[in-house]
Design a protein around this motif. Structure first.
Motif, PDB file in Angstrom:
ATOM      1  N   CYS A 155     -22.510  -0.899 -12.585  1.00  0.00           N
ATOM      2  CA  CYS A 155     -22.875  -0.588 -13.960  1.00  0.00           C
ATOM      3  C   CYS A 155     -22.857  -1.886 -14.744  1.00  0.00           C
ATOM      4  O   CYS A 155     -21.806  -2.413 -15.032  1.00  0.00           O
ATOM      5  N   ASP A 189     -26.357   4.257 -19.888  1.00  0.00           N
ATOM      6  CA  ASP A 189     -25.185   3.501 -20.334  1.00  0.00           C
ATOM      7  C   ASP A 189     -25.512   2.248 -21.138  1.00  0.00           C
ATOM      8  O   ASP A 189     -26.608   1.720 -21.091  1.00  0.00           O
ATOM      9  N   ASP A 190     -24.479   1.775 -21.783  1.00  0.00           N
ATOM     10  CA  ASP A 190     -24.369   0.488 -22.474  1.00  0.00           C
ATOM     11  C   ASP A 190     -25.118   0.482 -23.811  1.00  0.00           C
ATOM     12  O   ASP A 190     -24.514   0.411 -24.864  1.00  0.00           O
ATOM     13  N   HIS A 246     -17.948   4.347 -23.985  1.00  0.00           N
ATOM     14  CA  HIS A 246     -18.083   3.370 -22.882  1.00  0.00           C
ATOM     15  C   HIS A 246     -17.478   2.025 -23.303  1.00  0.00           C
ATOM     16  O   HIS A 246     -18.012   0.974 -22.952  1.00  0.00           O
ATOM     17  N   HIS A 292     -17.046  -3.665 -22.791  1.00  0.00           N
ATOM     18  CA  HIS A 292     -17.475  -3.496 -21.397  1.00  0.00           C
ATOM     19  C   HIS A 292     -16.634  -4.323 -20.419  1.00  0.00           C
ATOM     20  O   HIS A 292     -17.156  -5.036 -19.551  1.00  0.00           O
ATOM     21  N   HIS A 327     -29.357   2.894 -17.103  1.00  0.00           N
ATOM     22  CA  HIS A 327     -28.961   1.990 -18.194  1.00  0.00           C
ATOM     23  C   HIS A 327     -30.104   1.807 -19.186  1.00  0.00           C
ATOM     24  O   HIS A 327     -31.269   1.913 -18.809  1.00  0.00           O
TER      25      HIS A 327
END
Ligand SMILES: [Zn+2]
Length: 306
Positions: A28, A123-124, A172, A176, A264
């Motif tokens: 990820c 994600d992100d 999340h 990170h 992502h």
């Protein structure tokens, strides 16, 4: 024919899994070209929760309870050069995942169901391509967004039209990090500060948490940190979308009912020239050719009683 449901194997990631996860730390946040697998975890719906005090306000569902996610019409799918996905069934009345208000949070990478559905998580939040908003508005494919504060804070607004489509925003972290390398206090600030920012920006508190790279998911320390910040489950994945195809944890490289897919928000720089919408179209094509539909993850999860 779906023989996959008969032979689902699950690798349970306990102590050994925590070590293995470090080896998969590019799953990820990498550039999409890696060959790593994603971490495994037990199937949701089987984890028992113990009782201890913790806070947490789950995000409310934005869709009509009991209704299947709407889908774009045939013309919309044709516009994006796609065959329509099979429509998702109505969400189960009896949710396979039931979250508790307090205590240990379950860790899962798929959901126990016989529905031929998979769930897409993105994600992100780095790539903020307006074309992707257009695509989701037209196709109405449900997604769940796990957003990282420092990656989205320059444009929180980008995700609001995606949220308005009924898609949930989940936690999340702020920066990170590799969570298992942090102290308990630092873990907590990473999760709690993202929780606070996302709650303020999007109006509902994230119910789910995903650690970057899946790292530390099965450690008691991270579980405690999550409990202290509000999310009531740790969500991993079974497949990881790259540029044109998925990495599968299963040796047969096939989707199974209830699988959670990781993708992502990425653009041409990370996708070797491909765009976010091209990546997402390829993901939908891979799902369509295996005969699955896409359901909303939160429709299969019962939020804790308030
Ligand atoms: Zn990430």
């Amino acid at each position: 024919m779906n023989r996959d449901g008969l032979s689902r194997t699950r690798t349970r990631a306990y102590a050994a899994g925590a070590v293995a996860l470090l080896a998969f730390a590019t799953a990820c946040g990498d550039n999409g070209g890696g060959g790593s697998a994603a971490p495994a975890a037990s199937t949701a719906g089987t984890a028992a929760a113990t009782q201890s005090p913790a806070g947490g306000t789950p995000g409310a569902a934005a869709t009509t309870p009991g209704a299947a996610p709407a889908q774009g019409d045939a013309a919309a799918w044709a516009k994006w050069n796609l065959k329509p996905l099979a429509p998702a069934p109505a969400p189960p009345a009896d949710k396979p995942v039931k979250l508790e208000r307090t205590g240990t949070v379950p860790v899962f990478s798929d959901v126990k169901t016989t529905d031929k559905v998979v769930f897409i998580t993105i994600d992100d939040g780095a790539e903020k391509d307006p074309k992707f908003v257009e695509m989701l508005t037209e196709l109405k494919v449900p997604i769940s967004m796990f957003l990282t504060k420092d990656i989205v804070k320059n444009d929180y607004g980008y995700f609001k039209p995606l949220q308005a489509l009924g898609n949930h925003i989940q936690n999340h972290t702020v920066t990170h990090p590799v969570m298992s390398k942090l102290s308990a206090d630092k873990q907590k600030s990473e999760i709690c500060e993202d929780q606070a920012a996302l709650t303020q920006q999007y109006g509902t508190a994230p119910l789910l948490f995903r650690p970057p790279f899946g790292d530390g998911a099965n450690t008691p320390m991270l579980n405690t940190s999550v409990q202290q910040c509000g999310p009531r489950a740790i969500v991993l994945w079974r497949e990881s979308m790259q540029i044109h195809d998925m990495q599968y944890q299963a040796g047969d490289k096939k989707l199974k009912p209830g699988d959670i897919i990781l993708a992502h928000f990425r653009g041409p720089k990370e996708l070797k020239g491909a765009t976010m919408t091209q990546m997402f179209a390829d993901l939908l094509a891979r799902i369509q050719e295996q005969g699955f539909s896409v359901a909303r993850l939160e429709d299969y999860i019962q939020a804790p009683p308030s």
